[in-house]
Design a protein around this motif. Structure first.
Motif, PDB file in Angstrom:
ATOM      1  N   PRO A 258      -8.464   1.587  17.341  1.00 26.14           N
ATOM      2  CA  PRO A 258      -7.634   0.567  16.513  1.00 26.14           C
ATOM      3  C   PRO A 258      -8.594  -0.466  15.647  1.00 26.14           C
ATOM      4  CG  PRO A 258      -7.772  -0.043  18.876  1.00 26.14           C
ATOM      5  CD  PRO A 258      -8.235   1.551  18.681  1.00 26.14           C
ATOM      6  N   MET A 259      -8.089  -0.447  14.654  1.00 19.28           N
ATOM      7  CA  MET A 259      -8.483  -1.484  13.463  1.00 19.28           C
ATOM      8  C   MET A 259      -7.633  -2.418  12.878  1.00 19.28           C
ATOM      9  SD  MET A 259     -10.782  -0.131  10.145  1.00 19.28           S
ATOM     10  CE  MET A 259      -8.939   0.124   9.435  1.00 19.28           C
ATOM     11  N   LEU A 260      -7.974  -3.749  12.845  1.00 20.76           N
ATOM     12  CA  LEU A 260      -7.373  -4.794  12.323  1.00 20.76           C
ATOM     13  C   LEU A 260      -7.917  -5.001  10.777  1.00 20.76           C
ATOM     14  CD1 LEU A 260      -5.112  -6.815  13.326  1.00 20.76           C
ATOM     15  CD2 LEU A 260      -7.053  -8.401  13.458  1.00 20.76           C
ATOM     16  N   ALA A 261      -6.839  -4.964   9.864  1.00 16.97           N
ATOM     17  CA  ALA A 261      -7.013  -5.205   8.501  1.00 16.97           C
ATOM     18  C   ALA A 261      -5.748  -6.000   7.897  1.00 16.97           C
ATOM     19  CB  ALA A 261      -6.755  -3.761   7.788  1.00 16.97           C
ATOM     20  N   ASP A 262      -6.344  -6.618   6.603  1.00 15.22           N
ATOM     21  CA  ASP A 262      -5.624  -7.503   6.014  1.00 15.22           C
ATOM     22  C   ASP A 262      -4.774  -7.192   4.645  1.00 15.22           C
ATOM     23  OD1 ASP A 262      -6.941  -9.312   7.905  1.00 15.22           O
ATOM     24  OD2 ASP A 262      -8.674  -9.122   6.640  1.00 15.22           O
ATOM     25  N   PHE A 263      -3.739  -8.158   4.519  1.00 17.36           N
ATOM     26  CA  PHE A 263      -3.133  -7.866   3.141  1.00 17.36           C
ATOM     27  C   PHE A 263      -2.977  -9.266   2.653  1.00 17.36           C
ATOM     28  CE2 PHE A 263       0.484  -8.008   6.231  1.00 17.36           C
ATOM     29  CZ  PHE A 263       1.283  -8.773   5.574  1.00 17.36           C
ATOM     30  N   ASP A 264      -2.705  -9.401   1.275  1.00 11.66           N
ATOM     31  CA  ASP A 264      -2.619 -10.682   0.572  1.00 11.66           C
ATOM     32  C   ASP A 264      -1.346 -11.469   0.978  1.00 11.66           C
ATOM     33  OD1 ASP A 264      -2.154 -13.009  -1.305  1.00 11.66           O
ATOM     34  OD2 ASP A 264      -2.922 -11.512  -3.069  1.00 11.66           O
ATOM     35  N   PRO A 265      -1.622 -12.744   1.386  1.00 11.51           N
ATOM     36  CA  PRO A 265      -0.532 -13.590   2.140  1.00 11.51           C
ATOM     37  C   PRO A 265       0.842 -13.662   1.020  1.00 11.51           C
ATOM     38  CG  PRO A 265      -2.712 -14.637   2.546  1.00 11.51           C
ATOM     39  CD  PRO A 265      -2.787 -13.288   1.668  1.00 11.51           C
ATOM     40  N   ALA A 266       0.503 -13.475  -0.323  1.00 13.49           N
ATOM     41  CA  ALA A 266       1.485 -13.783  -1.346  1.00 13.49           C
ATOM     42  C   ALA A 266       2.825 -12.703  -1.109  1.00 13.49           C
ATOM     43  CB  ALA A 266       1.081 -13.302  -2.702  1.00 13.49           C
ATOM     44  N   TYR A 267       2.242 -11.470  -0.465  1.00  7.60           N
ATOM     45  CA  TYR A 267       3.351 -10.702   0.068  1.00  7.60           C
ATOM     46  C   TYR A 267       4.365 -10.978   1.086  1.00  7.60           C
ATOM     47  CZ  TYR A 267       0.459  -7.312  -2.951  1.00  7.60           C
ATOM     48  OH  TYR A 267      -0.147  -6.781  -3.926  1.00  7.60           O
ATOM     49  N   LEU A 268       4.150 -12.163   1.715  1.00  5.20           N
ATOM     50  CA  LEU A 268       4.938 -12.508   2.566  1.00  5.20           C
ATOM     51  C   LEU A 268       6.244 -13.026   2.481  1.00  5.20           C
ATOM     52  CD1 LEU A 268       2.316 -14.231   4.941  1.00  5.20           C
ATOM     53  CD2 LEU A 268       3.506 -12.149   5.458  1.00  5.20           C
ATOM     54  N   VAL A 310     -17.299   0.279   8.970  1.00  2.59           N
ATOM     55  CA  VAL A 310     -15.918  -0.334   9.118  1.00  2.59           C
ATOM     56  C   VAL A 310     -15.392  -1.048   8.100  1.00  2.59           C
ATOM     57  CG1 VAL A 310     -14.582  -1.729  10.570  1.00  2.59           C
ATOM     58  CG2 VAL A 310     -16.464  -0.357  11.618  1.00  2.59           C
ATOM     59  N   ASN A 311     -16.101  -1.772   7.335  1.00  2.00           N
ATOM     60  CA  ASN A 311     -15.553  -2.576   6.233  1.00  2.00           C
ATOM     61  C   ASN A 311     -15.247  -1.696   4.885  1.00  2.00           C
ATOM     62  OD1 ASN A 311     -16.035  -5.011   7.362  1.00  2.00           O
ATOM     63  ND2 ASN A 311     -18.040  -5.043   6.727  1.00  2.00           N
ATOM     64  N   LEU A 312     -15.809  -0.417   4.837  1.00  2.00           N
ATOM     65  CA  LEU A 312     -15.363   0.619   3.814  1.00  2.00           C
ATOM     66  C   LEU A 312     -14.070   1.047   4.168  1.00  2.00           C
ATOM     67  CD1 LEU A 312     -16.177   2.028   1.028  1.00  2.00           C
ATOM     68  CD2 LEU A 312     -17.349   3.775   2.280  1.00  2.00           C
ATOM     69  N   VAL A 313     -14.235   1.555   5.377  1.00  5.95           N
ATOM     70  CA  VAL A 313     -12.640   2.158   5.831  1.00  5.95           C
ATOM     71  C   VAL A 313     -11.588   1.292   5.732  1.00  5.95           C
ATOM     72  CG1 VAL A 313     -11.432   3.241   7.720  1.00  5.95           C
ATOM     73  CG2 VAL A 313     -13.959   3.957   7.179  1.00  5.95           C
ATOM     74  N   LYS A 314     -11.951   0.131   6.321  1.00 16.99           N
ATOM     75  CA  LYS A 314     -10.874  -1.181   6.444  1.00 16.99           C
ATOM     76  C   LYS A 314     -10.457  -1.506   4.863  1.00 16.99           C
ATOM     77  CE  LYS A 314     -10.828  -6.152   7.735  1.00 16.99           C
ATOM     78  NZ  LYS A 314     -10.642  -6.694   6.310  1.00 16.99           N
ATOM     79  N   HIS A 315     -11.196  -1.495   3.833  1.00 18.06           N
ATOM     80  CA  HIS A 315     -10.820  -1.689   2.470  1.00 18.06           C
ATOM     81  C   HIS A 315     -10.210  -0.459   1.947  1.00 18.06           C
ATOM     82  CE1 HIS A 315     -11.161  -3.134  -1.518  1.00 18.06           C
ATOM     83  NE2 HIS A 315     -11.645  -1.807  -1.905  1.00 18.06           N
ATOM     84  N   GLY A 316     -10.337   0.746   2.284  1.00 19.96           N
ATOM     85  CA  GLY A 316      -9.471   1.749   1.859  1.00 19.96           C
ATOM     86  C   GLY A 316      -7.916   1.612   2.473  1.00 19.96           C
ATOM     87  N   TRP A 317      -7.743   1.246   3.731  1.00 22.25           N
ATOM     88  CA  TRP A 317      -6.500   1.030   4.344  1.00 22.25           C
ATOM     89  C   TRP A 317      -5.753   0.068   3.565  1.00 22.25           C
ATOM     90  CZ3 TRP A 317      -3.493   3.716   7.775  1.00 22.25           C
ATOM     91  CH2 TRP A 317      -4.248   4.720   8.523  1.00 22.25           C
ATOM     92  N   GLU A 318      -6.483  -1.194   3.268  1.00 21.14           N
ATOM     93  CA  GLU A 318      -5.897  -2.141   2.729  1.00 21.14           C
ATOM     94  C   GLU A 318      -5.535  -1.992   1.213  1.00 21.14           C
ATOM     95  OE1 GLU A 318      -8.434  -5.660   4.841  1.00 21.14           O
ATOM     96  OE2 GLU A 318      -9.124  -5.036   3.027  1.00 21.14           O
ATOM     97  N   ARG A 319      -6.184  -1.098   0.635  1.00 20.48           N
ATOM     98  CA  ARG A 319      -5.906  -0.784  -0.970  1.00 20.48           C
ATOM     99  C   ARG A 319      -4.567  -0.033  -1.008  1.00 20.48           C
ATOM    100  NH1 ARG A 319     -10.213   2.718  -3.797  1.00 20.48           N
ATOM    101  NH2 ARG A 319      -9.679   4.111  -2.488  1.00 20.48           N
ATOM    102  N   VAL A 320      -4.726   1.080  -0.024  1.00 15.09           N
ATOM    103  CA  VAL A 320      -3.265   1.823   0.102  1.00 15.09           C
ATOM    104  C   VAL A 320      -1.915   1.125   0.351  1.00 15.09           C
ATOM    105  CG1 VAL A 320      -2.402   3.905   1.168  1.00 15.09           C
ATOM    106  CG2 VAL A 320      -4.601   3.901   0.798  1.00 15.09           C
ATOM    107  N   LEU A 321      -2.281   0.339   1.377  1.00 13.47           N
ATOM    108  CA  LEU A 321      -0.892  -0.591   1.837  1.00 13.47           C
ATOM    109  C   LEU A 321      -0.870  -1.453   0.521  1.00 13.47           C
ATOM    110  CD1 LEU A 321       1.133  -1.436   4.006  1.00 13.47           C
ATOM    111  CD2 LEU A 321      -0.377  -3.064   4.923  1.00 13.47           C
ATOM    112  N   ARG A 322      -1.586  -2.172  -0.018  1.00 13.66           N
ATOM    113  CA  ARG A 322      -1.313  -2.914  -0.938  1.00 13.66           C
ATOM    114  C   ARG A 322      -0.499  -2.235  -2.031  1.00 13.66           C
ATOM    115  NH1 ARG A 322      -6.127  -3.227  -3.882  1.00 13.66           N
ATOM    116  NH2 ARG A 322      -7.006  -4.482  -2.005  1.00 13.66           N
TER     117      ARG A 322
END
Length: 694
Positions: A258-268, A310-322
């Protein structure tokens, strides 16, 4: 005692295939071993996307031995009059590879027969498993099977390896191009292998250790939940676990991380439902909620490896969700610029079903039908439900529902509230597709229940009118779900509706829009279909089938009344004297039915024609009882009405004992039948007693 392991290695299977595969392997192996007479301990089945495993401890390496008596031809055929063996006896002995002298006479209930005793079992379980394993593998039913290369074997995905060991011995067999052995494979990145398994007991340690694979679905699920909860707590949040998605995700991994990632709060700014749909449907990820229940700008995903960076993989997931959230934000803002009038106009360009007009036509029908249903069931909501019916399909032409089709109804409710519609209308729009099945949640509001009921009824009528009726397991329009949804709503909310009248009204609404459907034929088929679903619903709840059939036989149009009659019958069936009362009344029903039924007889009898004491007594009892039964029926007190069956039984029995009903005098005969018909007609409103097996 020995340990047995079978590991079926393949290319990655869809996660939805795994539970069914596990169940089939467990059931088929248990049945095959029981039939072969093999004693064994606990049977455990596990699976990952690349493997299915059967692990059995304490297996007896030798098949159970038993002696069986095998009967041959009758003694009179097997032996001549002087006791010499016949050709029939010689053939029987030869069939079982025995000498004629091994055959003896066996006395049975049907007479003497030639017989032999056969010693069975004692075979090596290794040899039995060599036949059982390939048979089970070839017979596993998948939703979709495939062939590869020039091989005839069909499996969900191409097979790559098979481990089959009984302790340290290989169980030899082949399935297509793959031969069994002791070499297993691990994780594609962390432990590809192959790894040699010296004995069955060592398999799990090698796969989890050297192979870096968690073969047990329960273990993978626990790793995901515990790791996710720990990471969410560290930022002051909780994971919004979706059980269906959690099952899917654990079925997609062999090495869950399991890995925690982030997205821009503006999308809330986008509604919670849209954000969660983007995360769950497209990214197989889970949302994170703050203590107040609001969404946080984070999400939890599950990797199938331990990343080096981990940071590289996390960034990739965040980019796709973005990218997904950017689309959602665009459609959300665009939809807010429109209004319901604009969407309703566009609905007239959307086809509903075949020749049944547009979705705009459907909403106009729903507006009328919703008002009618509300006037019968919830008059205070008539305007609310009618408005909800008209707006019900407007969100189908919005940008967000076009992008996220599983949000239909939900977005309609959100937009309705944002654009100033009554909250009850918004709630009804969000609940209009509930329930989606026999176990899914029901609408919580009466307005939502009535809208859902109207929508499902309209769809059923259209499909049956076009003869698009479910056949076998095929049900492309989900009509069985529609019917069970109607049943659950009506019963749960206690709506006193006559479904035949509701179906008739919908047929007239179609006719008013120029869509004439065959009324009588469609109604009969609809009611038969509804009765079948209702029968399944009641029997699925554990009700006795004869009682269900009896209740349905008295009519299914009023679903709530049918359920009440069934409940009363169930209580009555447990009371003393039930069987005797039913037997007596079935006699009444049968006599009347043989004369053409109650409709062929007078409504009342003539007291002047009553001659015998027992028929006068029955007439006196009926004069008091029948009005009471009419009142009890009007009040819906079916339990009290059934109790009257026990009350009147002595007089009916005396009538049958003291009177010749089918006498030669036609006037007396019809008069006596009229009394029985009057009594039978009252109780026929409660149940079809002919269906009760006493």
């Amino acid at each position: 005692m020995a340990t047995f392991v079978l590991e079926i290695g393949s290319e990655e299977l869809p996660s939805r295939f795994l539970p069914a595969e596990e169940a089939e392997l467990a059931q088929r192996f248990a049945a095959a071993l029981a039939e072969a007479g093999v004693l064994h301990g606990p049977l455990r089945v596990m699976s990952t996307p690349r493997r299915a495993v059967v692990l059995i401890k304490n297996m007896d390496p030798i098949q159970q031995e038993k002696e069986e008596l095998v009967l041959g031809p009758p003694a009179r055929v097997a032996y001549t009059s002087d006791g010499a063996p016949t050709k029939a006896l010689e053939g029987f002995a030869r069939t079982h590879c025995l000498a004629v002298t091994d055959v003896f006479r066996a006395a049975t209930e049907k007479g003497d027969y030639a017989a032999v005793r056969k010693h069975m079992g004692g075979v090596s379980v290794k040899d039995l498993l060599a036949h059982i394993c390939p048979a089970v593998i070839n017979e596993i039913p998948f939703a979709k099977r495939m062939r590869w290369g020039a091989y005839n074997i069909a499996y969900a995905r191409p097979l790559r390896w098979i481990v089959a060991l009984l302790d340290a011995e290989i169980i030899p067999f082949s399935v297509g191009p793959v031969a069994s052995g002791r070499d297993t494979r691990g994780h594609r990145v962390h432990g590809f292998g192959p790894f040699s398994v010296p004995e069955a007991e060592a398999w799990q340690g090698i796969v989890t250790g050297s192979g870096a694979v968690a073969p047990d679905p329960v273990t993978r699920r626990n790793v995901i939940v515990q790791g996710g909860d720990t990471q969410a707590r560290a930022i002051g949040g909780t994971v919004l676990w979706n059980e269906r998605l959690l099952d899917e995700v654990q079925g997609l991994t062999e090495h869950p991380v399991p890995m925690l990632a982030d997205f821009d709060p503006a999308y809330l700014e986008v509604p919670r439902e849209v954000l969660l749909t983007s995360m769950e449907s497209h990214q197989k990820s889970f949302g994170i909620a703050a203590r107040d229940g609001s969404l946080m700008p984070h999400f939890l995903t599950v990797l199938n490896l331990t990343p080096e960076n981990v940071n590289l993989v996390k960034h990739g997931w965040e980019r796709v969700l973005r990218a997904r959230l950017e689309d959602a934000c665009f459609f959300w803002r665009a939809d807010l610029k429109e209004n319901f009038d604009h969407w309703l106009a566009k609905l007239d360009q959307v086809i509903f079903l075949g020749s049944m007009g547009s979705m705009g036509d459907k909403t106009r029908r729903l507006q009328i039908l919703c008002r009618s249903l509300a006037e019968q069931c919830a008059p205070d909501l008539a305007d609310t439900v009618a408005r909800a019916g008209r707006l019900s399909k407007a969100d189908l032409v919005t940008g967000l529902v076009g992008e996220f089709d599983n949000l239909q109804g939900i977005m309609g409710g959100i937009y309705a509230e944002r654009k100033g519609e009554d909250k009850a209308v918004a709630d009804a729009l969000q609940e209009q597709y509930l329930p989606a099945g026999p176990d899914s949640p029901l609408p919580q509001s009466r307005a939502g229940a009535l809208l859902s009921l109207a929508d499902k009824t309209d769809t059923l009528v259209a499909c049956f009118g076009l003869k698009m009726i479910p056949n076998g397991t095929a049900d492309p329009n989900g009509l069985r779900r529609c019917a069970i949804g109607i049943i659950r709503i009506v019963l749960d909310f206690g709506f006193s509706l006559d479904m035949r009248e509701v179906f008739t009204q919908v047929l007239h609404l179609y006719a008013a829009q120029g869509q004439a459907l065959p009324v009588a034929q469609t109604l009969d088929k609809l009611m038969d279909f509804l009765a079948g679903r209702l029968r399944n619903h009641f029997t699925g709840q554990g009700q006795e089938t004869p009682l269900v059939d009896a209740a349905l036989g008295a009519g299914v149009a009023k679903l709530h009344d049918c359920a009440a009659r069934l409940a009363a019958l169930a209580v009555f069936s447990r009371r003393p004297g039930y069987a005797e009362a039913v037997q007596t009344f079935k006699r009444v029903v049968n006599i009347v039915r043989k004369q053409g039924g109650a409709d062929a007889l007078p409504d009342i009898w003539d007291d002047a024609l009553l001659q015998e004491t027992s028929e006068r007594a029955l007439a006196a009892t009926l004069k008091d009882l029948l009005p009471r039964l009419d009142v009890l029926r009007a009040d819906g007190d079916h339990g009290a009405a059934l109790a009257c069956l026990t009350e009147v039984r002595p007089d009916v029995e005396a009538f049958f004992d003291g009177v010749m009903v089918m006498c030669e005098n036609a006037s007396l005969r019809v008069n006596r039948l009229a009394m029985l018909a009057a009594l039978g007609a009252r109780f026929a409103r409660i149940a079809d007693f002919a269906a009760l097996q006493i």
